[in-house]
Design a protein around this motif. Structure first.
Motif, PDB file in Angstrom:
ATOM      1  N   GLU A 101       5.854   4.383  -0.382  1.00  0.00           N
ATOM      2  CA  GLU A 101       5.113   2.225  -0.668  1.00  0.00           C
ATOM      3  C   GLU A 101       5.577   1.719   0.515  1.00  0.00           C
ATOM      4  O   GLU A 101       6.509   1.623   0.769  1.00  0.00           O
ATOM      5  N   ASP A 158      -7.758   6.954  -0.412  1.00  0.00           N
ATOM      6  CA  ASP A 158      -7.942   7.052  -1.184  1.00  0.00           C
ATOM      7  C   ASP A 158      -8.607   8.266  -1.303  1.00  0.00           C
ATOM      8  O   ASP A 158      -9.886   8.439  -2.474  1.00  0.00           O
ATOM      9  N   THR A 166       0.685  -1.694  -0.029  1.00  0.00           N
ATOM     10  CA  THR A 166       0.306  -0.228  -0.242  1.00  0.00           C
ATOM     11  C   THR A 166       1.070   1.208   0.342  1.00  0.00           C
ATOM     12  O   THR A 166       2.709   1.115   0.306  1.00  0.00           O
ATOM     13  N   THR A 167       0.753   2.206   0.030  1.00  0.00           N
ATOM     14  CA  THR A 167       1.531   3.843   0.343  1.00  0.00           C
ATOM     15  C   THR A 167       0.078   4.265   1.133  1.00  0.00           C
ATOM     16  O   THR A 167      -0.508   4.298   1.310  1.00  0.00           O
ATOM     17  N   SER A 214      -4.502   4.101  -1.374  1.00  0.00           N
ATOM     18  CA  SER A 214      -3.489   5.045  -0.735  1.00  0.00           C
ATOM     19  C   SER A 214      -3.588   5.379   0.717  1.00  0.00           C
ATOM     20  O   SER A 214      -4.969   5.804   0.658  1.00  0.00           O
TER      21      SER A 214
END
Length: 159
Positions: free
Chosen positions: A14, A55, A8-9, A73
């Motif tokens: 990352e 997100d 994931t970010t 994100s």
């Protein structure tokens, strides 16, 4: 139990981690990734202390399974400041004493950041509505609302 591998970010970086299927995003942030700014106040999504942005959407990290972060994100309170420079909301909260014990503050800051990204010119009513999911037992909400409204005005003036 078998572990889940997640990429994931988080706060622009990352990040990879292993987690159990039942672990929440909050558990992983705090216990595996040492991002302890998000707090567990209730564990049921009622207090907002664990608010993060996924997100672009405000979510309670205590209600999201860590495995659901795959490919997404995530923004936490740790990602708000830009190096040594506080985010304008953080600076205004300090200047206006809009915080006390600090349990709710990270969630409120993340929530109001998300609000101002969506609506840079909110009314007081809109700020109050947006923060309805964030509970504060120390300050009341007047200083918090004033800090958000002042930050929005400052940010519009700087644009």
């Amino acid at each position: 139990m078998s572990q889940i591998h997640v990429i994931t970010t988080i706060n622009g970086d990352e990040t990879e981690f292993l987690c159990e299927a039942q672990e929440t995003l909050l558990d992983v942030l705090r216990d595996h990734l040492d991002l302890t700014g998000s707090k567990e106040g209730c564990g049921t999504g009622d207090c907002g202390a664990c608010s993060v942005i996924v997100d672009g959407r405000l979510v309670c990290a205590c209600l999201m399974l860590a495995g659901e972060a795959e490919g997404r994100s995530v923004e936490t309170i740790e990602g708000m400041a830009d190096g040594d420079d506080l985010h304008p909301l953080q600076q205004k909260f300090l200047e206006m004493a809009a915080l006390q014990c600090g349990v709710c503050t990270p969630g409120i800051l993340v929530a109001t950041k998300n609000l101002l990204e969506r609506n840079p010119n909110p009314t007081e009513e809109e700020v109050r509505y947006w923060l309805a999911g964030n509970l504060c037992r120390c300050t009341g909400y007047d200083k918090i609302i004033r800090a958000v409204m002042d930050t929005a005005a400052d940010m519009r003036g700087a644009a």
